[in-house]
Design a protein around this motif. Structure first.
Motif, PDB file in Angstrom:
ATOM      1  N   UNK A  48       0.838  -1.167   0.264  1.00 51.40           N
ATOM      2  CA  UNK A  48      -0.081   0.107  -0.091  1.00 51.40           C
ATOM      3  C   UNK A  48       0.787   1.110   0.083  1.00 51.40           C
ATOM      4  N   UNK A  49       2.042   1.175   0.661  1.00 45.68           N
ATOM      5  CA  UNK A  49       3.047   2.290   0.582  1.00 45.68           C
ATOM      6  C   UNK A  49       3.460   2.647  -0.726  1.00 45.68           C
ATOM      7  N   UNK A  50       3.596   1.493  -1.635  1.00 48.24           N
ATOM      8  CA  UNK A  50       4.108   1.526  -2.872  1.00 48.24           C
ATOM      9  C   UNK A  50       2.816   2.178  -3.888  1.00 48.24           C
ATOM     10  N   UNK A  51       1.624   1.701  -3.386  1.00 45.59           N
ATOM     11  CA  UNK A  51       0.485   2.071  -4.164  1.00 45.59           C
ATOM     12  C   UNK A  51       0.351   3.597  -3.985  1.00 45.59           C
ATOM     13  N   UNK A  52       0.498   4.117  -2.732  1.00 41.82           N
ATOM     14  CA  UNK A  52       0.271   5.616  -2.558  1.00 41.82           C
ATOM     15  C   UNK A  52       1.433   6.463  -3.129  1.00 41.82           C
ATOM     16  N   UNK A  53       2.732   5.826  -3.253  1.00 44.12           N
ATOM     17  CA  UNK A  53       3.759   6.233  -3.760  1.00 44.12           C
ATOM     18  C   UNK A  53       3.696   6.536  -5.338  1.00 44.12           C
ATOM     19  N   UNK A  54       2.961   5.469  -5.965  1.00 45.90           N
ATOM     20  CA  UNK A  54       2.921   5.308  -7.590  1.00 45.90           C
ATOM     21  C   UNK A  54       1.565   6.599  -7.756  1.00 45.90           C
ATOM     22  N   UNK A  55       0.596   6.585  -6.964  1.00 46.37           N
ATOM     23  CA  UNK A  55      -0.515   7.574  -6.844  1.00 46.37           C
ATOM     24  C   UNK A  55       0.251   9.031  -7.016  1.00 46.37           C
ATOM     25  N   UNK A  56       1.096   9.134  -6.320  1.00 42.87           N
ATOM     26  CA  UNK A  56       1.848  10.649  -6.202  1.00 42.87           C
ATOM     27  C   UNK A  56       2.379  10.938  -7.589  1.00 42.87           C
ATOM     28  N   UNK A  57       3.304   9.767  -7.933  1.00 41.38           N
ATOM     29  CA  UNK A  57       4.156   9.838  -9.150  1.00 41.38           C
ATOM     30  C   UNK A  57       3.111  10.095 -10.352  1.00 41.38           C
ATOM     31  N   UNK A  58       2.144   9.282 -10.465  1.00 46.83           N
ATOM     32  CA  UNK A  58       1.193   9.643 -11.592  1.00 46.83           C
ATOM     33  C   UNK A  58       0.340  10.872 -11.441  1.00 46.83           C
ATOM     34  N   UNK A  59      -0.119  11.502 -10.178  1.00 45.91           N
ATOM     35  CA  UNK A  59      -0.607  12.699 -10.068  1.00 45.91           C
ATOM     36  C   UNK A  59       0.494  13.876 -10.511  1.00 45.91           C
ATOM     37  N   UNK A  60       1.550  13.471 -10.286  1.00 43.89           N
ATOM     38  CA  UNK A  60       2.534  14.732 -10.939  1.00 43.89           C
ATOM     39  C   UNK A  60       2.643  14.684 -12.533  1.00 43.89           C
TER      40      UNK A  60
END
Length: 130
Positions: A48-60
């Motif tokens: 889930x930490x990876x999920x959240x980090x990828x969400x942030x990357x893709x939002x950027x």
């Protein structure tokens, strides 16, 4: 450099930074212990930490919401299972960091995660940039 190449490279860099934090800096004792069990809450939290980090990357990257959620859910599932496979292998072989097979498992684990990011980059090019 064409815009799509720059976009892909930026996405891959963001995923690399995310990976460094999620796989190394943000692991908790709960995430690291008892990982040989399939239904392991700590591994689910780690994914889930990876999920959240990828969400942030893709939002950027201003990714479309449907793409963002789909690719991050798929990554969560893949990450969970890669880590389970490594943990089960290490447990079955009773490996410790002093043994070379431990590092072979770690290297294979990290390579599979990196190949996941290559696949995510492909999906970015195929479904967002096209």
């Amino acid at each position: 450099m064409p815009d799509h190449v720059g976009s892909l490279l930026l996405l891959l860099c963001l995923l690399q930074v995310k990976h460094m934090f999620a796989d190394f800096f943000l692991q908790t004792p709960r995430m690291l212990s008892g990982r040989g069990a399939y239904l392991h809450l700590g591994r689910a939290q780690h994914a889930t930490v990876h999920f959240a980090g990828s969400v942030i990357a893709l939002l950027i990257m201003a990714a479309p919401l449907v793409f963002l959620l789909t690719i991050c859910i798929i990554e969560w599932i893949i990450h969970f299972h890669i880590d389970y496979g490594k943990a089960k292998y290490n447990e079955r072989k009773c490996l410790t960091p002093t043994q070379s097979l431990f590092w072979w498992a770690m290297g294979t684990d990290q390579a599979l995660h990196q190949l996941t990011y290559v696949a995510m980059g492909w999906a970015w090019c195929a479904f967002v940039l096209s």
